[in-house]
Scaffold this active site. Structure first.
Site, PDB file in Angstrom:
ATOM      1  N   SER A  69      63.896-110.248  75.847  1.00 57.64           N
ATOM      2  CA  SER A  69      63.061-111.057  76.153  1.00 57.64           C
ATOM      3  C   SER A  69      62.596-110.729  77.624  1.00 57.64           C
ATOM      4  O   SER A  69      61.576-111.350  78.554  1.00 57.64           O
ATOM      5  CB  SER A  69      63.774-112.468  76.454  1.00 57.64           C
ATOM      6  OG  SER A  69      63.927-112.831  75.104  1.00 57.64           O
ATOM      7  N   VAL A 266      68.639-110.580  75.868  1.00 58.35           N
ATOM      8  CA  VAL A 266      69.933-110.930  75.169  1.00 58.35           C
ATOM      9  C   VAL A 266      70.660-109.520  75.037  1.00 58.35           C
ATOM     10  O   VAL A 266      71.535-108.925  74.334  1.00 58.35           O
ATOM     11  CB  VAL A 266      69.476-111.279  73.411  1.00 58.35           C
ATOM     12  CG1 VAL A 266      69.109-112.702  73.754  1.00 58.35           C
ATOM     13  CG2 VAL A 266      68.429-110.531  72.146  1.00 58.35           C
TER      14      VAL A 266
END
Ligand code: DON
Length: 314
Positions: A69, A266
């Site tokens: 991300s 993540v």
């Protein structure tokens, strides 16, 4: 305590690495993307690149990892460059208070995601970057942009990670279909997600990531390359979004503890801008309950406290 002495950043970074070494492996490595579960949970890297061009690093700072991300910051920058402020017709600028992959707000808000950093918002941004391109061209543009930002030609996409996520990204498929149903995506869901999964699968080291984010700490220009990336105002605004939305439902806690704009992934990476001071990247794969790197957040809290860097006061 930070004083008036010049900071010995190499010692600070070495101390943080040494103090956290007994805790390496804490947190939970993401496994909903099968390929991410293979990463050694004891990896730890940290890089600080100052606005005057010095690089300080510790641990696995030169080992590439899946930025996931964190790519949303680079995509937002690209979308703003391409479409300007009109992107805010398609995505909001408010913290979500929800998990990164939550679908609940999307129905209430008629397919307009809260912000560009939750998955739904990032998918909307990817749709905007795709304008006028085939998916392959858009992926090429993203890779070229990140190489230009970091001034590193050897940044690549990990195609295994992209394939792994494409095979299991059911929630993202749901989010994208939902937005398409509201008429909020211009391109076919397969095209948008094809680009999205590839941007998330960019593999970069902490040093490369910190260099790529340096423009955010240096008023929009990269002092290492002299590249003018965005205006001063735009750099401030991207930082504001990172501060308020960069850690999902953990954004308030990150602002409280670290006090600097940051974006997590993540894969266990976090990119942080200390405006006027430095760009910082950390990597530790174990995540906390919000899906943000547990020891990475702690390392940044230690760095902020030892340097005195904060956007909230001297
Ligand atoms: O879409 C996903 O679920 C992943 N490619 C990226 C999620 C992510 O990194 C959330 N960050 N903490």
């Amino acid at each position: 305590m930070p004083g008036t002495e010049p900071l010995d950043l190499q010692s600070i970074v070495d101390d943080i690495h040494r103090e956290l070494t007994p805790r390496l492996g804490e947190g939970k490595v993401a496994d909903y993307i099968p390929q991410l579960a293979h990463v050694d949970p004891k990896r730890f890297g940290m890089a600080v690149v100052t606005v005057d061009g010095h690089v300080y690093k510790a641990g696995d700072a030169e080992v590439p990892f899946s930025i996931q991300s964190i790519s949303k910051v680079f995509m937002l920058t690209l979308a703003l460059g391409k479409h300007g402020e009109s992107i805010w017709n398609r995505v909001g600028r408010e913290p979500s208070g929800s998990a990164f992959n939550s679908i609940v707000q999307l129905e209430h808000e008629h397919g307009i995601p809260r912000n560009p950093f939750i998955n739904a918002g990032a998918i909307a941004i990817t749709d905007l970057v795709l304008a006028g391109h085939t998916p392959r061209e858009a992926i090429g543009e993203v890779v070229r942009f990140v190489r230009y930002l970091a001034d590193e030609e050897d940044i690549v996409i990990d195609h295994e990670v992209a394939r792994s996520e494409a095979a299991t990204g059911y929630r993202n498929v749901a989010l994208a279909n939902f937005m398409r149903a509201f008429g909020k995506l211009d391109h076919p869901v397969e095209h948008v997600l094809g680009v999205y999964f590839h941007q998330c699968a960019l593999a970069m080291s902490c040093v490369q990531l910190a260099k790529a984010g340096l423009f955010l700490a240096a008023s929009g220009s990269n002092p290492l390359t002299q590249h003018s990336v965005v205006s001063r105002q735009r750099a401030r605004r991207i930082n504001a979004l990172m501060l308020t939305c960069g850690h999902y439902d953990g954004s308030g806690d990150f602002a409280y503890r670290v006090g600097l704009p940051g974006k997590s992934g993540v894969g266990g990476g976090i990119l942080v801008a200390a405006p006027g001071k430095a760009s910082i990247a950390v990597w530790s794969p174990g995540l906390n309950h919000n899906g943000n790197s547990l020891l990475g957040s702690l390392a940044l809290e230690m760095l902020a406290s030892r340097t005195g860097w904060s956007v909230f006061g001297a």
